[in-house]
Design a protein around this motif. Structure first.
Motif, PDB file in Angstrom:
ATOM      1  N   ALA A   6       0.833  -1.430   0.138  1.00 44.40           N
ATOM      2  CA  ALA A   6       0.074  -0.053  -0.042  1.00 44.40           C
ATOM      3  C   ALA A   6       0.793   1.284   0.078  1.00 44.40           C
ATOM      4  N   ASP A   7       2.119   1.233   0.769  1.00 43.54           N
ATOM      5  CA  ASP A   7       2.854   2.563   0.869  1.00 43.54           C
ATOM      6  C   ASP A   7       3.523   2.738  -0.447  1.00 43.54           C
ATOM      7  N   VAL A   8       3.969   1.727  -1.281  1.00 37.22           N
ATOM      8  CA  VAL A   8       4.936   1.843  -2.024  1.00 37.22           C
ATOM      9  C   VAL A   8       4.352   1.745  -3.557  1.00 37.22           C
ATOM     10  N   HIS A   9       3.372   0.542  -3.514  1.00 35.21           N
ATOM     11  CA  HIS A   9       2.761   0.072  -4.957  1.00 35.21           C
ATOM     12  C   HIS A   9       1.520   0.156  -4.994  1.00 35.21           C
ATOM     13  N   ALA A  10       0.569   0.929  -4.004  1.00 37.32           N
ATOM     14  CA  ALA A  10      -0.710   1.301  -4.366  1.00 37.32           C
ATOM     15  C   ALA A  10      -1.055   1.876  -5.618  1.00 37.32           C
ATOM     16  N   GLU A  11      -0.232   2.845  -5.965  1.00 30.26           N
ATOM     17  CA  GLU A  11      -0.458   3.653  -7.206  1.00 30.26           C
ATOM     18  C   GLU A  11      -0.461   2.669  -8.472  1.00 30.26           C
ATOM     19  N   ALA A  12       0.451   1.691  -8.589  1.00 28.28           N
ATOM     20  CA  ALA A  12       0.811   0.765  -9.765  1.00 28.28           C
ATOM     21  C   ALA A  12      -0.454  -0.168  -9.529  1.00 28.28           C
ATOM     22  N   ILE A  13      -0.882  -0.670  -8.241  1.00 27.70           N
ATOM     23  CA  ILE A  13      -1.941  -1.604  -8.401  1.00 27.70           C
ATOM     24  C   ILE A  13      -3.252  -0.899  -8.757  1.00 27.70           C
ATOM     25  N   ARG A  14      -3.441   0.365  -7.969  1.00 25.85           N
ATOM     26  CA  ARG A  14      -4.611   0.985  -8.160  1.00 25.85           C
ATOM     27  C   ARG A  14      -5.017   1.326  -9.532  1.00 25.85           C
ATOM     28  N   ASP A  15      -3.833   1.949 -10.213  1.00 27.35           N
ATOM     29  CA  ASP A  15      -3.922   2.603 -11.639  1.00 27.35           C
ATOM     30  C   ASP A  15      -3.829   1.921 -12.733  1.00 27.35           C
ATOM     31  N   ARG A  16      -2.841   0.750 -12.499  1.00 23.43           N
ATOM     32  CA  ARG A  16      -2.367  -0.162 -13.956  1.00 23.43           C
ATOM     33  C   ARG A  16      -2.703  -1.536 -13.377  1.00 23.43           C
ATOM     34  N   ASP A  17      -2.967  -1.907 -12.452  1.00 19.86           N
ATOM     35  CA  ASP A  17      -3.245  -3.269 -11.976  1.00 19.86           C
ATOM     36  C   ASP A  17      -2.100  -4.139 -12.102  1.00 19.86           C
ATOM     37  N   GLU A  18      -0.812  -3.637 -11.571  1.00 19.20           N
ATOM     38  CA  GLU A  18       0.418  -4.420 -11.760  1.00 19.20           C
ATOM     39  C   GLU A  18       1.174  -3.896 -10.465  1.00 19.20           C
ATOM     40  N   ILE A  19       2.224  -5.150 -10.339  1.00 14.04           N
ATOM     41  CA  ILE A  19       3.369  -4.823  -9.284  1.00 14.04           C
ATOM     42  C   ILE A  19       4.529  -5.016 -10.068  1.00 14.04           C
ATOM     43  N   VAL A  20       5.290  -4.030  -9.951  1.00 15.16           N
ATOM     44  CA  VAL A  20       6.715  -3.942 -10.953  1.00 15.16           C
ATOM     45  C   VAL A  20       7.949  -4.062  -9.802  1.00 15.16           C
ATOM     46  N   PHE A  38      -6.277  -0.104  -2.604  1.00 13.91           N
ATOM     47  CA  PHE A  38      -6.063  -0.401  -4.086  1.00 13.91           C
ATOM     48  C   PHE A  38      -7.389  -0.153  -4.977  1.00 13.91           C
ATOM     49  N   GLU A  39      -8.344   0.376  -4.374  1.00 14.82           N
ATOM     50  CA  GLU A  39      -9.563   0.464  -5.125  1.00 14.82           C
ATOM     51  C   GLU A  39      -9.619   1.745  -6.105  1.00 14.82           C
ATOM     52  N   LYS A  40     -10.067   1.492  -7.496  1.00 14.15           N
ATOM     53  CA  LYS A  40      -9.645   2.380  -8.436  1.00 14.15           C
ATOM     54  C   LYS A  40     -10.528   3.700  -8.229  1.00 14.15           C
ATOM     55  N   ASP A  41     -11.652   3.673  -7.646  1.00 13.31           N
ATOM     56  CA  ASP A  41     -12.421   5.015  -7.178  1.00 13.31           C
ATOM     57  C   ASP A  41     -12.032   5.432  -5.751  1.00 13.31           C
ATOM     58  N   GLY A  42     -10.946   5.229  -5.440  1.00 12.22           N
ATOM     59  CA  GLY A  42     -10.757   5.986  -4.023  1.00 12.22           C
ATOM     60  C   GLY A  42      -9.250   5.963  -4.075  1.00 12.22           C
ATOM     61  N   HIS A  43      -8.727   6.767  -2.904  1.00 17.71           N
ATOM     62  CA  HIS A  43      -7.233   6.757  -2.794  1.00 17.71           C
ATOM     63  C   HIS A  43      -6.822   6.705  -1.420  1.00 17.71           C
ATOM     64  N   GLY A  44      -7.499   5.626  -0.748  1.00 19.26           N
ATOM     65  CA  GLY A  44      -7.249   5.404   0.667  1.00 19.26           C
ATOM     66  C   GLY A  44      -5.889   4.894   1.095  1.00 19.26           C
ATOM     67  N   SER A  45      -5.625   4.471   2.304  1.00 19.21           N
ATOM     68  CA  SER A  45      -4.248   4.043   2.687  1.00 19.21           C
ATOM     69  C   SER A  45      -4.388   3.016   3.833  1.00 19.21           C
ATOM     70  N   ALA A  46      -3.507   2.019   3.810  1.00 18.76           N
ATOM     71  CA  ALA A  46      -3.883   1.135   4.788  1.00 18.76           C
ATOM     72  C   ALA A  46      -3.835   1.323   6.367  1.00 18.76           C
ATOM     73  N   THR A  47      -4.620   0.671   6.777  1.00 20.03           N
ATOM     74  CA  THR A  47      -4.791   1.237   8.269  1.00 20.03           C
ATOM     75  C   THR A  47      -4.151   0.180   9.368  1.00 20.03           C
ATOM     76  N   SER A  48      -3.731  -1.006   8.857  1.00 20.86           N
ATOM     77  CA  SER A  48      -2.898  -1.877   9.818  1.00 20.86           C
ATOM     78  C   SER A  48      -2.502  -3.096   8.887  1.00 20.86           C
TER      79      SER A  48
END
Length: 284
Positions: free
Chosen positions: A132-146, A274-284
């Motif tokens: 969530a901290d490092v890869h959330a944007e890639a997962i959320r916006d591009r459905d990928e982990i690089v 990781f949802e495309k309609d939100g920009h949340g962050s991991a809580t725990s």
């Protein structure tokens, strides 16, 4: 009193949540932190902040800030802890640091070990929260982990379990003096496995794309990551690629009497990150 370094971050925050007794939080700003009886300004590169942080503390939780790559500041901190009469140091390092010639965590461990203070090392596997901290944007916006991890596996850990392990050590510090514990999740997963788990939880395909370490570092720097941090991240992923990352170990369950958290449960609790309609962050 327990001094908690990195109290505004995930590891320090987990210690504040789980360790018993009053805690003094150390943060760059000194602003109040939830779960701390006191908060003081603290900076590893500013020894003048050490006295107020450690005064009348029986124990301390130490971790490596992302930009810390040298031993000297940790030697200074341990000297201050000894002078303040700290009785036990819990040092959160990383899996394999004690045998590594590359990971900067080894400098922190050496400073703690050579200080002569009673101490315990917690050596965690890769954190689930990094997704969530490092890869959330890639997962959320591009459905990928690089990442440059190849087909290597690691027993990904919920960072909250570091706080639970620290609490168990501090409940009986004498039993854990001089020992090191590998704190891991319940099973070793490749990033293909991680992608498959996220696919099931999120209900859409998530793909894993392995890349070379140089390409990964260049991409991280291009997206604003400090170069020193990008190189450390690449080193950690390379450890996994070479098959030297943390396998599932029993240390956490032996320390705490409970099973470590698993990736699917963590991802389900934090799917908003990781949802495309939100920009949340991991809580725990």
């Amino acid at each position: 009193m327990i001094f908690v370094m990195g109290a505004s971050g995930r590891m320090g925050g987990s210690v504040l949540r789980h360790a018993d007794g009053p805690k003094r939080a150390g943060t760059p700003s000194g602003r109040p932190v939830e779960g701390a009886a006191e908060t003081v300004p603290f900076d590893l590169d500013a020894p003048g902040t050490f006295h107020a942080a450690l005064h009348r503390c029986e124990a301390m939780f130490v971790m490596r800030p992302p930009t810390a790559t040298k031993r000297g500041p940790f030697d200074d901190l341990m000297a201050a802890a000894k002078k303040a009469g700290v009785g036990h140091v819990v040092c959160a390092s990383v899996y394999g640091a004690q045998d590594s010639r590359v990971l900067p965590h080894r400098h922190m461990e050496a400073a703690v070990r050579d200080s002569g203070l009673p101490h315990t090392f917690l050596r965690p596997a890769d954190f689930m929260q990094n997704l969530a901290d490092v890869h959330a944007e890639a997962i959320r916006d591009r459905d990928e982990i690089v990442v440059p991890a190849g087909e290597g596996r690691s027993a990904f850990l919920d960072v909250d379990d570091i706080g639970r392990a620290c609490a168990a050590v501090l409940a009986a510090p004498g039993e854990h003096d001089g020992k090191g514990y590998d704190i891991t999740g319940p099973e070793a997963l490749s990033f293909e496995d991680v992608a498959a788990t996220l696919t099931r939880v999120l209900g859409r395909p998530i793909r894993y794309h392995p890349v070379s370490p140089p390409r990964f570092v260049a991409s991280q720097i291009r997206h604003g990551r400090p170069a020193s941090m990008a190189f450390v991240m690449a080193a950690l992923y390379t450890v996994q690629r070479l098959g030297r990352a943390a396998p599932a170990k029993p240390d956490f369950e032996r320390l705490t009497g409970r099973r470590p958290g698993d990736l699917a449960s963590w991802a389900a609790r934090n799917r908003d990150a990781f949802e495309k309609d939100g920009h949340g962050s991991a809580t725990s």
